[in-house]
Design a protein around this motif. Structure first.
Motif, PDB file in Angstrom:
ATOM      1  N   LEU A 106       8.865  -4.942  -0.348  1.00  0.00           N
ATOM      2  CA  LEU A 106       8.965  -3.490  -1.033  1.00  0.00           C
ATOM      3  C   LEU A 106       7.662  -3.359  -1.860  1.00  0.00           C
ATOM      4  N   ALA A 107       7.455  -4.445  -2.372  1.00  0.00           N
ATOM      5  CA  ALA A 107       6.222  -4.353  -3.438  1.00  0.00           C
ATOM      6  C   ALA A 107       4.749  -4.083  -2.393  1.00  0.00           C
ATOM      7  N   THR A 108       4.608  -4.613  -1.271  1.00  0.00           N
ATOM      8  CA  THR A 108       3.719  -4.330  -0.217  1.00  0.00           C
ATOM      9  C   THR A 108       3.677  -2.893   0.108  1.00  0.00           C
ATOM     10  N   ILE A 109       4.858  -2.372   0.458  1.00  0.00           N
ATOM     11  CA  ILE A 109       4.930  -1.094   0.695  1.00  0.00           C
ATOM     12  C   ILE A 109       4.491  -0.160  -0.278  1.00  0.00           C
ATOM     13  N   TYR A 110       5.054  -0.526  -1.575  1.00  0.00           N
ATOM     14  CA  TYR A 110       4.376   0.661  -2.723  1.00  0.00           C
ATOM     15  C   TYR A 110       3.129   0.650  -2.937  1.00  0.00           C
ATOM     16  N   GLN A 111       2.506  -0.724  -2.788  1.00  0.00           N
ATOM     17  CA  GLN A 111       1.039  -0.813  -3.192  1.00  0.00           C
ATOM     18  C   GLN A 111       0.383  -0.126  -2.155  1.00  0.00           C
ATOM     19  N   HIS A 112       0.711  -0.223  -0.865  1.00  0.00           N
ATOM     20  CA  HIS A 112      -0.154   0.715   0.112  1.00  0.00           C
ATOM     21  C   HIS A 112       0.030   2.016   0.035  1.00  0.00           C
ATOM     22  N   LEU A 113       1.256   2.594  -0.383  1.00  0.00           N
ATOM     23  CA  LEU A 113       1.359   3.971  -0.842  1.00  0.00           C
ATOM     24  C   LEU A 113       0.615   4.505  -1.987  1.00  0.00           C
ATOM     25  N   GLY A 114       0.901   3.648  -3.088  1.00  0.00           N
ATOM     26  CA  GLY A 114       0.335   3.805  -4.362  1.00  0.00           C
ATOM     27  C   GLY A 114       1.267   4.305  -5.474  1.00  0.00           C
ATOM     28  N   VAL A 115       2.628   3.608  -5.173  1.00  0.00           N
ATOM     29  CA  VAL A 115       3.645   3.880  -5.954  1.00  0.00           C
ATOM     30  C   VAL A 115       3.404   3.054  -7.166  1.00  0.00           C
ATOM     31  N   ASN A 116       3.991   3.567  -8.173  1.00  0.00           N
ATOM     32  CA  ASN A 116       3.958   2.655  -9.562  1.00  0.00           C
ATOM     33  C   ASN A 116       5.162   2.022  -9.632  1.00  0.00           C
ATOM     34  N   THR A 117       5.274   0.485  -9.466  1.00  0.00           N
ATOM     35  CA  THR A 117       6.468  -0.122  -9.465  1.00  0.00           C
ATOM     36  C   THR A 117       6.952  -0.484 -11.153  1.00  0.00           C
ATOM     37  N   GLY A 118       6.086   0.002 -12.105  1.00  0.00           N
ATOM     38  CA  GLY A 118       6.421  -0.237 -13.383  1.00  0.00           C
ATOM     39  C   GLY A 118       7.041   0.762 -13.931  1.00  0.00           C
ATOM     40  N   LYS A 119       7.078   1.993 -13.253  1.00  0.00           N
ATOM     41  CA  LYS A 119       7.736   3.391 -13.831  1.00  0.00           C
ATOM     42  C   LYS A 119       9.146   3.116 -13.971  1.00  0.00           C
ATOM     43  N   HIS A 120       9.736   3.556 -15.021  1.00  0.00           N
ATOM     44  CA  HIS A 120      11.219   3.505 -15.519  1.00  0.00           C
ATOM     45  C   HIS A 120      11.916   4.961 -15.209  1.00  0.00           C
ATOM     46  N   TYR A 121      12.898   4.788 -14.894  1.00  0.00           N
ATOM     47  CA  TYR A 121      13.971   6.207 -14.626  1.00  0.00           C
ATOM     48  C   TYR A 121      15.395   5.904 -15.436  1.00  0.00           C
ATOM     49  N   LEU A 122      15.842   6.870 -15.694  1.00  0.00           N
ATOM     50  CA  LEU A 122      17.067   6.667 -16.365  1.00  0.00           C
ATOM     51  C   LEU A 122      18.304   6.951 -15.267  1.00  0.00           C
ATOM     52  N   ASP A 123      19.240   5.916 -15.508  1.00  0.00           N
ATOM     53  CA  ASP A 123      20.276   5.846 -14.505  1.00  0.00           C
ATOM     54  C   ASP A 123      21.284   7.046 -14.955  1.00  0.00           C
ATOM     55  N   HIS A 124      22.632   7.062 -14.276  1.00  0.00           N
ATOM     56  CA  HIS A 124      23.307   8.118 -14.576  1.00  0.00           C
ATOM     57  C   HIS A 124      24.149   7.841 -15.869  1.00  0.00           C
ATOM     58  N   SER A 125      24.115   6.733 -16.243  1.00  0.00           N
ATOM     59  CA  SER A 125      24.799   6.314 -17.571  1.00  0.00           C
ATOM     60  C   SER A 125      23.402   6.314 -18.684  1.00  0.00           C
ATOM     61  N   GLY A 126      22.243   6.683 -18.445  1.00  0.00           N
ATOM     62  CA  GLY A 126      21.247   6.895 -19.421  1.00  0.00           C
ATOM     63  C   GLY A 126      20.521   5.403 -19.607  1.00  0.00           C
ATOM     64  N   ARG A 127      20.808   4.447 -18.772  1.00  0.00           N
ATOM     65  CA  ARG A 127      19.891   3.260 -19.046  1.00  0.00           C
ATOM     66  C   ARG A 127      18.452   3.135 -18.396  1.00  0.00           C
ATOM     67  N   PRO A 128      17.633   2.834 -18.853  1.00  0.00           N
ATOM     68  CA  PRO A 128      16.278   2.768 -18.063  1.00  0.00           C
ATOM     69  C   PRO A 128      16.303   1.731 -17.087  1.00  0.00           C
ATOM     70  N   ILE A 129      15.695   2.125 -15.798  1.00  0.00           N
ATOM     71  CA  ILE A 129      15.748   1.290 -14.678  1.00  0.00           C
ATOM     72  C   ILE A 129      14.151   1.290 -14.276  1.00  0.00           C
ATOM     73  N   ILE A 130      13.691   0.027 -14.039  1.00  0.00           N
ATOM     74  CA  ILE A 130      12.342  -0.170 -13.435  1.00  0.00           C
ATOM     75  C   ILE A 130      12.372   0.088 -11.976  1.00  0.00           C
ATOM     76  N   THR A 131      11.427   0.827 -11.336  1.00  0.00           N
ATOM     77  CA  THR A 131      11.428   0.832 -10.027  1.00  0.00           C
ATOM     78  C   THR A 131      11.430  -0.311  -9.060  1.00  0.00           C
ATOM     79  N   LEU A 132      10.834  -1.141  -9.432  1.00  0.00           N
ATOM     80  CA  LEU A 132      11.423  -2.812  -8.685  1.00  0.00           C
ATOM     81  C   LEU A 132      11.313  -3.675  -9.592  1.00  0.00           C
ATOM     82  N   PRO A 133      12.495  -4.356  -9.822  1.00  0.00           N
ATOM     83  CA  PRO A 133      12.849  -5.541 -10.684  1.00  0.00           C
ATOM     84  C   PRO A 133      11.850  -6.612 -10.529  1.00  0.00           C
TER      85      PRO A 133
END
Length: 455
Positions: A419-446
């Motif tokens: 997945l990291a290889t896929i993301y790097q190829h496309l230019g995805v930021n794997t360190g970006k955080h999102y908030l899940d449904h409970s409001g916890r910050p979740i990183i794109t790729l653990p």
């Protein structure tokens, strides 16, 4: 450390106001209209313009490493199975002997032989490989967004007339958008190019029997209705509906979109190369057959060529518990050998292989020892994948399994590394955080690192 605020495009589908669900001409898109999808995507922020794309060939069920890319011809009979190994065009690399076409073009693709994780459930494995995270209590439901949803959220449309993330023909566990919201669900073709007959995608076609004039009148009527609803809405929440419906109708009537999904526009010789007898001809039954997933791969090529960022092709069902050798010999392997080699050569000849990363894998491998039913059972402790295009150099092997194909021997790799290889190829930021449904910050790729050995 500060945490990014929740994005408006990540709201729960169930909490959306009823008034947001207005159909674009009555043509739905996987439960959502195109107007709804575009409206939610606009909330997600600006889009990137990288011309790189990915095709995931999803071999659901779990292909056996022994019967594909990691044969063990010197192992005891109850481990090596019924097939032998064949030399490839790259010295020192062998694959199963039922894939001679793939062997001839080994210089164009590579193998990962030391993948592993710890869950032997189909849907659980799906979740791990598509999201990088373990499953929740219901493994058929995404707790975390798939890689395709991440790509859609971070990069958006590569081509405005086409969705950024497509499933052929429909979603499987692991491919949903979870807390990223409905805007980043995959577009499902639903129509299946593996079926006999002409391939017709209803979502990108005018309703049968409706003329262009009637379509235009319907569009004008909806615009007037939108204006009326907007005038009544004091909160202003509907101000942008007309804009999104204009885009939706633009896609529905787009020549580029229709051409991208027009599989019947391909030459007979190309369809034959992938594994198609000939074009549909109701007067000649001999010309009406397609080989399982073969035409799905061809459609995947057409979509990335037209400007879809990530296409997942369902190549199921490699679950070879019973009479597995017969299934592989007379079903999966001949079709795979033809279709996969055709895809890689086709991309290469069209100048697309440099920008298109192709990942072929399933949720796990199979048991090293053959079972009593001439098959192999679920086995996540070691498995293989084929990878080509983009940054990947052909003719390489990453990692190895032991002499019986039971565990990684050296250089073990995880699904997160792929997945990291896929993301790097496309230019995805794997360190970006999102908030899940409970409001916890979740990183794109653990965790996970791109496969530098392939570059």
């Amino acid at each position: 450390m500060s945490v990014p605020q929740r994005m408006t495009g990540c709201s729960d589908f169930r909490k959306l106001p009823r008034r947001e669900f207005l159909k674009a001409g009555g043509l739905g898109l996987t439960g959502l209209t195109l107007a709804e999808l575009l409206r939610h995507e606009a909330h997600a922020g600006p889009t990137a313009r990288k011309e790189h794309s990915v095709i995931i060939l999803w071999m659901r069920g779990g292909p056996s490493q022994h019967e594909t890319w990691d044969p063990k011809p010197l192992a005891p009979a109850d481990y090596r199975g019924a097939f032998g190994a064949i030399k490839t065009s790259v010295p020192g690399i062998e694959i199963v002997d039922l894939m001679p076409r793939c062997a001839k073009i080994m210089d164009k693709w590579s193998i990962i032989r030391s993948l592993h994780h710890t869950n032997a459930g189909h849907s659980a494995g799906d979740q791990i490989l598509f999201t990088g995270y373990p499953p929740g209590t219901d493994p058929t439901t995404n707790v975390h967004p798939s890689c395709g949803a991440i790509v859609s959220e971070q990069l958006g449309h590569l081509t405005p007339e086409l969705p950024p993330y497509v499933m052929i023909p429909r979603q499987v566990p692991g491919t949903d958008s979870a807390y990223l919201g409905v805007a980043h669900k995959p577009f499902e073709t639903l129509a299946d190019p593996a079926n006999e007959g002409p391939f017709t995608l209803q979502n990108f076609s005018l309703v049968e029997g409706i003329s262009d004039n009637r379509f235009a009148r319907r569009k004008n009527l909806l615009q007037c209705f939108d204006q009326f609803r907007t005038d009544l809405d004091r909160s202003g929440q509907l101000d942008a509906i007309s804009k999104f419906q204009q885009q939706a109708f633009g896609i529905l009537s787009s020549d580029k979109a229709r051409k991208a999904f027009d599989l019947d526009a391909e030459r007979d010789s190309t369809r034959d190369r992938y594994g198609f007898t000939a074009r549909y001809d109701p007067m000649d039954p001999r010309r009406c057959s397609a080989s399982a997933f073969s035409q799905r791969l061809l459609l995947g090529r057409r979509l990335v060529e037209a400007g879809v960022r990530l296409v997942t092709v369902d190549c199921r069902w490699w679950d070879t518990h019973v009479e597995g050798f017969d299934s592989m010999k007379n079903g999966f392997l001949p079709r795979w050998d033809q279709a996969y080699s055709a895809l890689i050569e086709d991309l290469d000849q069209r100048g697309l292989l440099e920008t298109t990363l192709v990942v072929a894998w399933g949720e796990f491998g199979r048991t090293p020892r053959v079972n009593k039913n001439s098959g192999r059972d679920h086995y996540p402790n070691v498995f293989s994948a084929a990878i080509a295009g983009g940054p990947v150099k052909g003719g390489r092997v990453v990692g190895s399994s032991d002499s019986k194909g039971a565990f990684p021997k050296d250089n073990p790799k995880t699904p997160q590394d792929v997945l990291a290889t896929i993301y790097q190829h496309l230019g995805v930021n794997t360190g970006k955080h999102y908030l899940d449904h409970s409001g916890r910050p979740i990183i794109t790729l653990p965790f996970g690192e791109p496969l530098h050995e392939l570059a």
